[in-house]
Design a protein around this motif. Structure first.
Motif, PDB file in Angstrom:
ATOM      1  N   GLY A 189       0.811  -1.093  -0.090  1.00  0.00           N
ATOM      2  CA  GLY A 189      -0.024   0.011   0.103  1.00  0.00           C
ATOM      3  C   GLY A 189       0.944   1.249  -0.054  1.00  0.00           C
ATOM      4  N   CYS A 190       2.038   1.075   0.573  1.00  0.00           N
ATOM      5  CA  CYS A 190       2.912   2.478   0.760  1.00  0.00           C
ATOM      6  C   CYS A 190       3.794   2.346  -0.704  1.00  0.00           C
ATOM      7  CB  CYS A 190       3.942   2.184   1.933  1.00  0.00           C
ATOM      8  SG  CYS A 190       5.261   3.317   1.905  1.00  0.00           S
ATOM      9  N   SER A 191       3.516   3.082  -1.397  1.00  0.00           N
ATOM     10  CA  SER A 191       4.439   3.434  -2.666  1.00  0.00           C
ATOM     11  C   SER A 191       5.688   3.727  -2.567  1.00  0.00           C
ATOM     12  CB  SER A 191       3.640   4.440  -3.862  1.00  0.00           C
ATOM     13  OG  SER A 191       3.812   5.845  -3.133  1.00  0.00           O
ATOM     14  N   HIS A 192       6.250   4.277  -1.228  1.00  0.00           N
ATOM     15  CA  HIS A 192       7.747   4.434  -1.089  1.00  0.00           C
ATOM     16  C   HIS A 192       8.500   2.897  -0.511  1.00  0.00           C
ATOM     17  CE1 HIS A 192       7.080   8.674  -1.999  1.00  0.00           C
ATOM     18  NE2 HIS A 192       6.071   8.559  -0.939  1.00  0.00           N
ATOM     19  N   CYS A 193       7.669   2.032  -0.196  1.00  0.00           N
ATOM     20  CA  CYS A 193       8.120   0.832   0.354  1.00  0.00           C
ATOM     21  C   CYS A 193       8.053  -0.281  -0.782  1.00  0.00           C
ATOM     22  CB  CYS A 193       7.151   0.166   1.494  1.00  0.00           C
ATOM     23  SG  CYS A 193       6.874   1.650   2.611  1.00  0.00           S
ATOM     24  N   ASN A 194       8.079  -0.003  -2.023  1.00  0.00           N
ATOM     25  CA  ASN A 194       8.402  -1.190  -3.063  1.00  0.00           C
ATOM     26  C   ASN A 194       9.849  -1.793  -2.921  1.00  0.00           C
ATOM     27  OD1 ASN A 194       6.095  -0.124  -4.137  1.00  0.00           O
ATOM     28  ND2 ASN A 194       7.100   1.080  -5.830  1.00  0.00           N
ATOM     29  N   ARG A 195       9.663  -3.125  -3.146  1.00  0.00           N
ATOM     30  CA  ARG A 195      10.711  -3.964  -2.768  1.00  0.00           C
ATOM     31  C   ARG A 195      10.955  -4.741  -4.096  1.00  0.00           C
ATOM     32  NH1 ARG A 195      10.650  -8.504   1.569  1.00  0.00           N
ATOM     33  NH2 ARG A 195      11.590  -9.884   0.166  1.00  0.00           N
ATOM     34  N   LEU A 196      12.372  -4.628  -4.525  1.00  0.00           N
ATOM     35  CA  LEU A 196      12.862  -5.583  -5.473  1.00  0.00           C
ATOM     36  C   LEU A 196      13.679  -6.959  -5.313  1.00  0.00           C
ATOM     37  CD1 LEU A 196      13.017  -6.038  -8.952  1.00  0.00           C
ATOM     38  CD2 LEU A 196      15.074  -4.509  -8.676  1.00  0.00           C
ATOM     39  N   THR A 197      13.141  -7.917  -5.517  1.00  0.00           N
ATOM     40  CA  THR A 197      14.126  -9.282  -5.718  1.00  0.00           C
ATOM     41  C   THR A 197      14.317  -9.736  -6.804  1.00  0.00           C
ATOM     42  OG1 THR A 197      13.092  -9.478  -3.558  1.00  0.00           O
ATOM     43  CG2 THR A 197      14.303 -11.561  -4.647  1.00  0.00           C
ATOM     44  N   ARG A 198      15.673  -9.953  -7.260  1.00  0.00           N
ATOM     45  CA  ARG A 198      15.963 -10.505  -8.721  1.00  0.00           C
ATOM     46  C   ARG A 198      16.442 -11.945  -8.253  1.00  0.00           C
ATOM     47  NH1 ARG A 198      15.572  -6.880 -12.875  1.00  0.00           N
ATOM     48  NH2 ARG A 198      16.066  -4.909 -12.325  1.00  0.00           N
ATOM     49  N   TYR A 199      15.982 -12.982  -9.299  1.00  0.00           N
ATOM     50  CA  TYR A 199      16.520 -14.377  -9.389  1.00  0.00           C
ATOM     51  C   TYR A 199      17.457 -14.764 -10.381  1.00  0.00           C
ATOM     52  CZ  TYR A 199      13.371 -14.595  -5.649  1.00  0.00           C
ATOM     53  OH  TYR A 199      12.664 -14.525  -4.408  1.00  0.00           O
ATOM     54  N   PRO A 200      18.243 -15.553 -10.467  1.00  0.00           N
ATOM     55  CA  PRO A 200      19.231 -15.665 -11.579  1.00  0.00           C
ATOM     56  C   PRO A 200      18.581 -16.565 -12.537  1.00  0.00           C
ATOM     57  CG  PRO A 200      19.854 -17.230  -9.658  1.00  0.00           C
ATOM     58  CD  PRO A 200      18.533 -16.173  -9.268  1.00  0.00           C
ATOM     59  N   VAL A 201      17.438 -16.003 -13.267  1.00  0.00           N
ATOM     60  CA  VAL A 201      16.772 -16.815 -14.261  1.00  0.00           C
ATOM     61  C   VAL A 201      16.343 -15.554 -15.175  1.00  0.00           C
ATOM     62  CG1 VAL A 201      15.894 -18.387 -12.881  1.00  0.00           C
ATOM     63  CG2 VAL A 201      14.458 -16.098 -13.086  1.00  0.00           C
ATOM     64  N   ASP A 202      16.167 -16.153 -16.500  1.00  0.00           N
ATOM     65  CA  ASP A 202      15.790 -15.344 -17.600  1.00  0.00           C
ATOM     66  C   ASP A 202      14.470 -14.527 -17.298  1.00  0.00           C
ATOM     67  OD1 ASP A 202      17.868 -16.148 -19.073  1.00  0.00           O
ATOM     68  OD2 ASP A 202      16.474 -18.051 -19.683  1.00  0.00           O
ATOM     69  N   THR A 203      13.390 -15.128 -16.774  1.00  0.00           N
ATOM     70  CA  THR A 203      11.981 -14.722 -16.506  1.00  0.00           C
ATOM     71  C   THR A 203      11.340 -15.241 -15.331  1.00  0.00           C
ATOM     72  OG1 THR A 203      11.715 -14.346 -19.014  1.00  0.00           O
ATOM     73  CG2 THR A 203       9.764 -14.171 -17.691  1.00  0.00           C
ATOM     74  N   LEU A 204      10.831 -14.435 -14.397  1.00  0.00           N
ATOM     75  CA  LEU A 204       9.788 -14.985 -13.443  1.00  0.00           C
ATOM     76  C   LEU A 204       8.410 -15.094 -13.702  1.00  0.00           C
ATOM     77  CD1 LEU A 204       9.515 -15.844 -10.522  1.00  0.00           C
ATOM     78  CD2 LEU A 204       9.598 -13.469  -9.770  1.00  0.00           C
ATOM     79  N   TYR A 205       7.790 -16.017 -14.083  1.00  0.00           N
ATOM     80  CA  TYR A 205       6.384 -16.065 -14.691  1.00  0.00           C
ATOM     81  C   TYR A 205       5.512 -15.801 -13.820  1.00  0.00           C
ATOM     82  CZ  TYR A 205       8.099 -17.308 -19.350  1.00  0.00           C
ATOM     83  OH  TYR A 205       8.625 -17.224 -20.617  1.00  0.00           O
ATOM     84  N   SER A 206       5.217 -16.599 -12.481  1.00  0.00           N
ATOM     85  CA  SER A 206       4.166 -16.322 -11.712  1.00  0.00           C
ATOM     86  C   SER A 206       4.503 -16.549 -10.212  1.00  0.00           C
ATOM     87  CB  SER A 206       3.197 -17.316 -12.159  1.00  0.00           C
ATOM     88  OG  SER A 206       3.550 -18.481 -11.898  1.00  0.00           O
ATOM     89  N   ARG A 207       3.648 -16.009  -9.382  1.00  0.00           N
ATOM     90  CA  ARG A 207       3.893 -16.000  -8.033  1.00  0.00           C
ATOM     91  C   ARG A 207       2.315 -16.471  -7.604  1.00  0.00           C
ATOM     92  NH1 ARG A 207       2.892 -13.653  -3.253  1.00  0.00           N
ATOM     93  NH2 ARG A 207       4.322 -13.813  -1.630  1.00  0.00           N
ATOM     94  N   THR A 208       2.212 -17.461  -6.609  1.00  0.00           N
ATOM     95  CA  THR A 208       0.938 -17.745  -6.199  1.00  0.00           C
ATOM     96  C   THR A 208       0.437 -16.608  -5.325  1.00  0.00           C
ATOM     97  OG1 THR A 208       1.816 -19.083  -4.542  1.00  0.00           O
ATOM     98  CG2 THR A 208       1.352 -20.147  -6.418  1.00  0.00           C
TER      99      THR A 208
END
Length: 195
Positions: free
Chosen positions: A156-175
């Motif tokens: 809800g807080c737009s200043h609290c966005n968080r990025l995580t990257r994984y060593p893959v080409d594409t992350l397709y979905s998150r349940t």
């Protein structure tokens, strides 16, 4: 999204739209994604910048975002949609291929969502191709999956966005209900714990 999934979603939408003869207009674009909110309202987006919604799956309203917001927001090619927490969120690419995300509480007025995040003490703006959106009620956050192994959390807080990257080409979905993600890398699909 696999070709079979896309075809099934398209058939679902076409069959539903065929019952809506009283509509002002029918969607012109190709269906990209759909979801259903907690109240049973269905949402769908097209690559022509259309946002569709239905309370019953039979009668659909079509908002041409590109026409409605011409001069205010860039034209959009929608790629993903999710709902939760009293909001609906759409993500797509503008004509220059840059990511944009918009939110709405009722689907009538749309606002741009900040894609800024802090990494190593510096401010950045996320710019990937989105593959999916989901909402996690436990974290009260939307999650965008995309290219370059991106998992982007938008609370809800737009200043609290968080990025995580994984060593893959594409992350397709998150349940939406858990912490598993489907990844695509050089070794193929696999399930990993993301949080």
């Amino acid at each position: 999204m696999t070709g079979r999934t896309r075809i099934l979603m398209l058939l679902w939408l076409v069959c539903s739209l065929s019952a809506a003869h009283a509509q002002e207009r029918v969607a012109r674009g190709h269906l990209q994604a759909s979801c259903e909110d907690a109240q049973g309202q269905r949402w769908a987006v097209t690559d022509a910048g259309e946002i569709l919604r239905s309370a019953d799956g039979a009668a659909w309203s079509v908002l041409d975002f590109n026409e409605e917001y011409a001069g205010y927001y860039p034209r959009m090619d929608w790629r993903a949609v999710a709902s939760g927490g009293g909001s609906v969120m759409v993500a797509g690419l503008d004509p220059d291929g840059h990511l944009a995300v918009y939110t709405s509480s009722r689907g009538t007025v749309w606002s741009a969502r900040s894609l800024e995040y802090t990494e190593a003490g510096e401010r950045h703006v996320l710019d990937v191709t989105p593959c999916s959106l989901s909402y996690d009620s436990l974290r009260d956050s939307f999650f965008l999956c995309g290219t370059r192994g991106t998992l982007f959390e938008m609370p809800g807080c737009s200043h609290c966005n968080r990025l995580t990257r994984y060593p893959v080409d594409t992350l397709y979905s998150r349940t939406p209900e858990g912490f598993d993600a489907l990844l695509l890398g050089s070794g193929g699909f696999r399930i990993v714990e993301t949080l």
